[in-house]
Design a protein around this motif. Structure first.
Motif, PDB file in Angstrom:
ATOM      1  N   SER A  23       2.681 -19.057  48.108  1.00 37.33           N
ATOM      2  CA  SER A  23       1.528 -18.193  48.298  1.00 37.33           C
ATOM      3  C   SER A  23       0.395 -18.418  47.305  1.00 37.33           C
ATOM      4  CB  SER A  23       1.971 -16.733  48.278  1.00 37.33           C
ATOM      5  OG  SER A  23       0.872 -15.890  48.439  1.00 37.33           O
ATOM      6  N   PRO A  24       0.644 -18.417  45.996  1.00 38.48           N
ATOM      7  CA  PRO A  24      -0.478 -18.589  45.073  1.00 38.48           C
ATOM      8  C   PRO A  24      -1.135 -19.965  45.168  1.00 38.48           C
ATOM      9  CG  PRO A  24       1.439 -17.736  43.914  1.00 38.48           C
ATOM     10  CD  PRO A  24       1.863 -18.109  45.299  1.00 38.48           C
ATOM     11  N   MET A  25      -0.461 -20.956  45.689  1.00 39.46           N
ATOM     12  CA  MET A  25      -1.013 -22.296  45.747  1.00 39.46           C
ATOM     13  C   MET A  25      -1.761 -22.576  47.045  1.00 39.46           C
ATOM     14  SD  MET A  25      -0.534 -23.603  42.873  1.00 39.46           S
ATOM     15  CE  MET A  25      -0.895 -25.314  43.136  1.00 39.46           C
ATOM     16  N   LYS A  26      -1.833 -21.646  47.964  1.00 35.65           N
ATOM     17  CA  LYS A  26      -2.470 -21.941  49.243  1.00 35.65           C
ATOM     18  C   LYS A  26      -3.960 -22.226  49.110  1.00 35.65           C
ATOM     19  CE  LYS A  26      -3.215 -17.169  50.634  1.00 35.65           C
ATOM     20  NZ  LYS A  26      -2.827 -16.123  51.528  1.00 35.65           N
ATOM     21  N   ASP A  27      -4.606 -21.755  48.026  1.00 35.64           N
ATOM     22  CA  ASP A  27      -6.018 -22.044  47.815  1.00 35.64           C
ATOM     23  C   ASP A  27      -6.239 -23.390  47.141  1.00 35.64           C
ATOM     24  OD1 ASP A  27      -6.752 -19.639  48.952  1.00 35.64           O
ATOM     25  OD2 ASP A  27      -6.775 -18.589  47.045  1.00 35.64           O
ATOM     26  N   PHE A  28      -5.181 -23.994  46.623  1.00 38.13           N
ATOM     27  CA  PHE A  28      -5.313 -25.279  45.934  1.00 38.13           C
ATOM     28  C   PHE A  28      -5.695 -26.332  46.963  1.00 38.13           C
ATOM     29  CE2 PHE A  28      -3.976 -29.301  44.175  1.00 38.13           C
ATOM     30  CZ  PHE A  28      -4.378 -29.202  42.850  1.00 38.13           C
ATOM     31  N   ASP A  29      -6.786 -27.051  46.686  1.00 36.26           N
ATOM     32  CA  ASP A  29      -7.250 -28.094  47.589  1.00 36.26           C
ATOM     33  C   ASP A  29      -6.982 -29.441  46.936  1.00 36.26           C
ATOM     34  OD1 ASP A  29      -8.703 -29.895  49.199  1.00 36.26           O
ATOM     35  OD2 ASP A  29     -10.085 -28.304  49.775  1.00 36.26           O
ATOM     36  N   ALA A  30      -6.065 -30.201  47.492  1.00 39.62           N
ATOM     37  CA  ALA A  30      -5.647 -31.474  46.900  1.00 39.62           C
ATOM     38  C   ALA A  30      -6.646 -32.602  47.130  1.00 39.62           C
ATOM     39  CB  ALA A  30      -4.278 -31.878  47.448  1.00 39.62           C
ATOM     40  N   ASN A  31      -7.739 -32.327  47.814  1.00 40.92           N
ATOM     41  CA  ASN A  31      -8.727 -33.380  48.046  1.00 40.92           C
ATOM     42  C   ASN A  31      -9.366 -33.867  46.752  1.00 40.92           C
ATOM     43  OD1 ASN A  31      -8.703 -33.767  50.909  1.00 40.92           O
ATOM     44  ND2 ASN A  31      -9.544 -31.705  51.067  1.00 40.92           N
ATOM     45  N   TYR A  32      -9.670 -32.921  45.844  1.00 36.05           N
ATOM     46  CA  TYR A  32     -10.357 -33.306  44.611  1.00 36.05           C
ATOM     47  C   TYR A  32     -10.034 -32.277  43.532  1.00 36.05           C
ATOM     48  CZ  TYR A  32     -13.968 -35.660  41.885  1.00 36.05           C
ATOM     49  OH  TYR A  32     -14.634 -36.395  40.952  1.00 36.05           O
ATOM     50  N   ALA A  33      -9.400 -32.714  42.472  1.00 42.12           N
ATOM     51  CA  ALA A  33      -9.072 -31.831  41.347  1.00 42.12           C
ATOM     52  C   ALA A  33      -9.892 -32.244  40.129  1.00 42.12           C
ATOM     53  CB  ALA A  33      -7.585 -31.899  41.033  1.00 42.12           C
ATOM     54  N   HIS A  34     -10.435 -31.265  39.461  1.00 42.24           N
ATOM     55  CA  HIS A  34     -11.297 -31.456  38.289  1.00 42.24           C
ATOM     56  C   HIS A  34     -10.642 -30.677  37.147  1.00 42.24           C
ATOM     57  CE1 HIS A  34     -15.171 -31.891  36.209  1.00 42.24           C
ATOM     58  NE2 HIS A  34     -15.260 -30.573  36.057  1.00 42.24           N
ATOM     59  N   THR A  35     -10.115 -31.404  36.163  1.00 39.97           N
ATOM     60  CA  THR A  35      -9.415 -30.782  35.047  1.00 39.97           C
ATOM     61  C   THR A  35     -10.212 -31.044  33.776  1.00 39.97           C
ATOM     62  OG1 THR A  35      -7.326 -31.248  36.164  1.00 39.97           O
ATOM     63  CG2 THR A  35      -7.209 -30.633  33.849  1.00 39.97           C
ATOM     64  N   VAL A  36     -10.545 -29.969  33.076  1.00 39.06           N
ATOM     65  CA  VAL A  36     -11.395 -30.068  31.889  1.00 39.06           C
ATOM     66  C   VAL A  36     -10.673 -29.424  30.711  1.00 39.06           C
ATOM     67  CG1 VAL A  36     -13.674 -29.567  30.927  1.00 39.06           C
ATOM     68  CG2 VAL A  36     -13.398 -29.771  33.416  1.00 39.06           C
ATOM     69  N   TYR A  37     -10.657 -30.138  29.593  1.00 41.95           N
ATOM     70  CA  TYR A  37     -10.081 -29.613  28.351  1.00 41.95           C
ATOM     71  C   TYR A  37     -11.200 -29.444  27.335  1.00 41.95           C
ATOM     72  CZ  TYR A  37      -5.628 -30.677  30.444  1.00 41.95           C
ATOM     73  OH  TYR A  37      -4.570 -30.710  31.305  1.00 41.95           O
ATOM     74  N   PHE A  38     -11.221 -28.272  26.680  1.00 40.03           N
ATOM     75  CA  PHE A  38     -12.234 -27.942  25.690  1.00 40.03           C
ATOM     76  C   PHE A  38     -11.581 -27.748  24.325  1.00 40.03           C
ATOM     77  CE2 PHE A  38     -13.720 -26.209  29.721  1.00 40.03           C
ATOM     78  CZ  PHE A  38     -15.054 -26.592  29.768  1.00 40.03           C
ATOM     79  N   TRP A  39     -12.211 -28.279  23.297  1.00 37.42           N
ATOM     80  CA  TRP A  39     -11.821 -28.038  21.913  1.00 37.42           C
ATOM     81  C   TRP A  39     -12.970 -27.279  21.264  1.00 37.42           C
ATOM     82  CZ3 TRP A  39     -10.158 -32.088  24.694  1.00 37.42           C
ATOM     83  CH2 TRP A  39      -8.832 -32.493  24.555  1.00 37.42           C
ATOM     84  N   LEU A  40     -12.747 -26.019  20.917  1.00 31.92           N
ATOM     85  CA  LEU A  40     -13.797 -25.239  20.284  1.00 31.92           C
ATOM     86  C   LEU A  40     -13.923 -25.607  18.805  1.00 31.92           C
ATOM     87  CD1 LEU A  40     -13.486 -21.621  21.757  1.00 31.92           C
ATOM     88  CD2 LEU A  40     -14.669 -23.624  22.678  1.00 31.92           C
ATOM     89  N   GLN A  41     -15.129 -25.462  18.268  1.00 32.27           N
ATOM     90  CA  GLN A  41     -15.369 -25.731  16.848  1.00 32.27           C
ATOM     91  C   GLN A  41     -14.580 -24.768  15.966  1.00 32.27           C
ATOM     92  OE1 GLN A  41     -19.446 -26.156  15.537  1.00 32.27           O
ATOM     93  NE2 GLN A  41     -20.076 -26.815  17.583  1.00 32.27           N
TER      94      GLN A  41
END
Length: 131
Positions: A23-41
């Motif tokens: 159920s929680p994964m039904k909105d996941f669209d496997a066409n294009y995933a964008h993963t971003v990692y941030f390092w704060l100062q």
């Protein structure tokens, strides 16, 4: 008889468990995933973290193109291969590479960068398409 009861219970538990995780994964669209990692100062600064989270959540709430919208922080690493050095992670999915490009150009994304770029020292992006 006990064997059949065990099999019935086993199948029932597996079907219920499958339904809960699906159920929680039904909105996941496997066409294009964008993963971003941030390092704060200043990752220990509650004020910086609050400002970053507020800006990022506002951005996600107003993005017209992002489908799945996940914001997370690193858990305590349990294995050597886990990189927990980042401060925040963002995982967003799109229906296409074109939608992802529109997301890059939309006003909420540009506003987020304007509001928050002074808070981070490093950003790494991993984009992927489904197979």
């Amino acid at each position: 008889m006990k064997k059949y009861v065990f099999i019935f219970l086993f199948l029932t538990v597996n079907l219920v468990s499958y339904g809960q995780t699906e159920s929680p994964m039904k909105d996941f669209d496997a066409n294009y995933a964008h993963t971003v990692y941030f390092w704060l100062q200043n990752p220990e600064s509650h004020e910086d973290c609050a400002a970053f989270e507020t800006s990022l959540k506002k951005f996600m709430d107003h993005s017209a193109y992002a489908k799945t919208k996940y914001i997370g922080t690193p858990p305590k690493a349990s294995r050597d291969v886990v990189d927990g050095s980042f401060t925040y992670a963002l995982i967003v999915t799109f229906e296409s590479a074109e939608a992802q490009q529109k997301y890059q150009d939309e006003a909420p994304h540009k506003l987020f960068i304007e509001e928050s770029s002074h808070l981070w020292t490093k950003v790494i992006v991993y984009d992927s398409t489904g197979i």
